[in-house]
Design an enzyme around this catalytic site. Structure first.
Site, PDB file in Angstrom:
ATOM      1  N   TYR A 143       0.813  -1.212   0.000  1.00 33.37           N
ATOM      2  CA  TYR A 143       0.000   0.000   0.000  1.00 33.37           C
ATOM      3  C   TYR A 143       0.849   1.266   0.000  1.00 33.37           C
ATOM      4  O   TYR A 143       0.393   2.319  -0.446  1.00 33.37           O
ATOM      5  CB  TYR A 143      -0.918   0.018   1.230  1.00 33.37           C
ATOM      6  CG  TYR A 143      -2.243  -0.666   1.015  1.00 33.37           C
ATOM      7  CD1 TYR A 143      -2.302  -2.032   0.780  1.00 33.37           C
ATOM      8  CD2 TYR A 143      -3.430   0.052   1.039  1.00 33.37           C
ATOM      9  CE1 TYR A 143      -3.512  -2.659   0.590  1.00 33.37           C
ATOM     10  CE2 TYR A 143      -4.649  -0.559   0.846  1.00 33.37           C
ATOM     11  CZ  TYR A 143      -4.691  -1.925   0.624  1.00 33.37           C
ATOM     12  OH  TYR A 143      -5.898  -2.532   0.435  1.00 33.37           O
ATOM     13  N   LYS A 194       3.006 -15.366   2.203  1.00 36.10           N
ATOM     14  CA  LYS A 194       3.352 -16.329   1.165  1.00 36.10           C
ATOM     15  C   LYS A 194       4.872 -16.480   1.135  1.00 36.10           C
ATOM     16  O   LYS A 194       5.562 -16.015   0.223  1.00 36.10           O
ATOM     17  CB  LYS A 194       2.773 -15.924  -0.201  1.00 36.10           C
ATOM     18  CG  LYS A 194       1.354 -16.496  -0.354  1.00 36.10           C
ATOM     19  CD  LYS A 194       0.718 -16.290  -1.698  1.00 36.10           C
ATOM     20  CE  LYS A 194       1.310 -17.128  -2.789  1.00 36.10           C
ATOM     21  NZ  LYS A 194       0.887 -18.554  -2.742  1.00 36.10           N
ATOM     22  N   ASP A 227      -3.102 -18.113   0.362  1.00 34.47           N
ATOM     23  CA  ASP A 227      -4.108 -18.770  -0.492  1.00 34.47           C
ATOM     24  C   ASP A 227      -4.788 -19.905   0.268  1.00 34.47           C
ATOM     25  O   ASP A 227      -6.006 -20.052   0.234  1.00 34.47           O
ATOM     26  CB  ASP A 227      -3.482 -19.257  -1.808  1.00 34.47           C
ATOM     27  CG  ASP A 227      -2.228 -20.097  -1.622  1.00 34.47           C
ATOM     28  OD1 ASP A 227      -1.650 -20.090  -0.509  1.00 34.47           O
ATOM     29  OD2 ASP A 227      -1.807 -20.774  -2.591  1.00 34.47           O
ATOM     30  N   ASP A 251      -6.463  -7.087   3.691  1.00 31.97           N
ATOM     31  CA  ASP A 251      -7.576  -6.434   2.999  1.00 31.97           C
ATOM     32  C   ASP A 251      -8.494  -7.498   2.408  1.00 31.97           C
ATOM     33  O   ASP A 251      -9.714  -7.477   2.586  1.00 31.97           O
ATOM     34  CB  ASP A 251      -7.012  -5.525   1.898  1.00 31.97           C
ATOM     35  CG  ASP A 251      -8.101  -4.802   1.135  1.00 31.97           C
ATOM     36  OD1 ASP A 251      -9.030  -4.283   1.777  1.00 31.97           O
ATOM     37  OD2 ASP A 251      -8.019  -4.760  -0.112  1.00 31.97           O
ATOM     38  N   ASP A 255     -12.315  -9.105   3.969  1.00 29.56           N
ATOM     39  CA  ASP A 255     -13.567  -9.075   3.203  1.00 29.56           C
ATOM     40  C   ASP A 255     -14.173 -10.468   3.154  1.00 29.56           C
ATOM     41  O   ASP A 255     -15.377 -10.654   3.331  1.00 29.56           O
ATOM     42  CB  ASP A 255     -13.321  -8.588   1.760  1.00 29.56           C
ATOM     43  CG  ASP A 255     -13.640  -7.105   1.602  1.00 29.56           C
ATOM     44  OD1 ASP A 255     -13.485  -6.367   2.588  1.00 29.56           O
ATOM     45  OD2 ASP A 255     -14.031  -6.694   0.497  1.00 29.56           O
TER      46      ASP A 255
HETATM   47  C1  IPM Z   1     -10.519  -1.297   3.402  1.00 26.77           C
HETATM   48  C2  IPM Z   1     -10.733  -0.669   2.054  1.00 26.77           C
HETATM   49  C3  IPM Z   1      -9.573   0.267   1.783  1.00 26.77           C
HETATM   50  C4  IPM Z   1      -8.310  -0.567   1.692  1.00 26.77           C
HETATM   51  C5  IPM Z   1      -9.754   1.164   0.554  1.00 26.77           C
HETATM   52  C6  IPM Z   1     -11.011   1.983   0.626  1.00 26.77           C
HETATM   53  C7  IPM Z   1      -8.551   2.052   0.362  1.00 26.77           C
HETATM   54  O1  IPM Z   1     -10.880  -1.662   1.091  1.00 26.77           O
HETATM   55  O2  IPM Z   1     -10.433  -0.555   4.404  1.00 26.77           O
HETATM   56  O3  IPM Z   1     -10.440  -2.522   3.478  1.00 26.77           O
HETATM   57  O4  IPM Z   1      -7.996  -1.128   0.629  1.00 26.77           O
HETATM   58  O5  IPM Z   1      -7.614  -0.648   2.695  1.00 26.77           O
HETATM   59 MG    MG Z   2     -10.934  -3.631   1.821  1.00 27.08          MG
END
Ligand code: IPM
Ligand code: MG
Length: 370
Positions: A143, A194, A227, A251, A255
């Site tokens: 990042y 990884k 993975d 990240d 999710d």
């Molecule tokens: C998160 C989001 C952010 C990230 C974006 C909005 C920059 O996906 O907080 O997970 O990738 O960190």
């Molecule tokens: Mg995210």
């Protein structure tokens, strides 16, 4: 009366402001009943700031974020601002806040509320009672790594570079948070990278292993490739307690984990820095869900993730675990009464608006907090 606690609210875009409005009502309730008072500043962030100030985050708002006890963040982004250059993307705001506030530890719990076990796309027995904590490194890795950018080559084609980079201290400090968290939970850490293909993965594994041997032998530690971890999260998520991983894997895996619970609209998160000399940690709290522009302004959004983020704020920044638990119990109570926003609606339940959910939580607070 205790000293005032200071907060900066950054509602942002999309459903951010609606969800934040309901948190304000919860705070109003606390203000009327508790000794602690909150001083709240509000600022613009993301697309809202681009429209008003020409930048996703002004230096003034950044300075406010640095000076308060805690920041509560809504959500940023939307199709309106998708066309801007990289530096003009609403998302730059949250990345700058994370970096400049030094918020390297991102706590993303994935907890299944029993009342919502049916809402998951997975079989209820796989996820019933699920309670995992994804700890994501938040200020390093790809990042922020340099060099980064897109260049045009002599033949007119382009070349893009991002850099994945980690140092021993960066890995150590996030691993330390993981082990400390695990000690207060089920005492298990799964470290994810990884190491089979990435040098950062090799260093990550070495560093976590060494720290474990030095200071945390009482905690169970396993290592997993990212993975495989994604696969295991879907196959048997209850094998995990704390998962610690880098910025990009965190990240994606967070999710994935959030959707195991079937209710993205319910999940909060905390981003923490190191404690300063006075013991105060810089901190920012935000729901996991995004700005959901498609339903923004329609009083349809689920405000619970933002309310639960505020509960995390009370627990981690203000050391008010009872008040935090009160909000969490109020949310659970509302769910057990079959009250649902559209995103978590189930047969036989009562569908309510954003405001209606706020009403229900306030009523539950009255009942439980008497
Ligand atoms: C998160 C989001 C952010 C990230 C974006 C909005 C920059 O996906 O907080 O997970 O990738 O960190
Ligand atoms: Mg995210």
């Amino acid at each position: 009366m205790a000293a005032n606690k200071t907060m900066l609210f950054l509602p942002g875009d999309g459903i951010g402001p609606e969800a934040m409005r309901e948190v304000r009502r919860v705070i109003g309730w606390f203000d009327r009943r508790r000794a602690v008072r909150f001083d709240i500043k509000e600022g613009l962030v993301g697309g809202a700031s681009i429209d008003a100030k020409g930048t996703p985050l002004t230096d003034e708002t950044m300075a406010d974020a640095m000076s308060v006890d805690a920041v509560l963040f809504g959500a940023v982004g939307g199709p309106k601002w998708d066309t801007g250059s990289f530096d003009m993307k609403p998302e730059r705001a949250i990345l700058r806040l994370r970096k400049e506030m030094g918020l390297y530890a991102n706590l993303r719990p994935a907890t299944v509320f029993p009342e919502l076990a049916e809402a998951s796309t997975l079989k209820p027995e796989i996820i019933a009672g699920l309670d995992i904590m994804i700890l994501r490194e938040l200020t390093g890795g790809v990042y922020f790594g340099e060099p980064r950018g897109i260049e045009t080559l002599p033949d007119g084609t382009k070349r893009a570079v991002d850099t994945q980079v980690y140092t021993t201290p960066e890995i150590e400090r996030i691993a330390r948070v993981a082990f400390e968290l695990a000690r207060k939970r089920r005492n298990k850490v799964c470290s994810v990278e990884k190491a089979n293909v990435m040098h950062t993965g090799v260093l990550w594994r070495e560093t976590v292993t060494a720290l474990h041997a030095r200071s945390y032998r009482d905690v169970e530690l396993v290592h997993m490739y990212a993975d495989n971890c994604a696969m295991q999260l879907v196959r048997n998520p209850k094998q995990f307690d704390v998962i610690v991983t880098d910025n990009l894997f965190g990240d994606m895996l967070s999710d994935l984990a959030s959707m195991l619970t079937g209710s993205l609209g319910m999940l909060p998160s905390a981003s923490l820095g190191d404690a300063d000399a006075t013991g105060r940690r810089k901190a920012l709290y935000e729901p996991i869900h995004g700005s959901a522009p498609d339903i923004a302004g329609k009083d349809l959004a689920n405000p619970l993730a933002t309310m639960l983020s505020f509960a995390m704020l009370l627990r981690y920044s203000f050391d008010l675990p009872d008040d935090a638990a009160l909000i969490e119990n109020a949310a659970r109570d509302v769910l057990s009464k079959g009250i649902r926003t559209a995103d978590i609606m189930q047969a036989g339940c009562t569908k309510v608006s954003t405001t209606g959910m706020g009403d229900a939580v306030l009523a539950a607070l009255e009942r439980l907090g008497a």
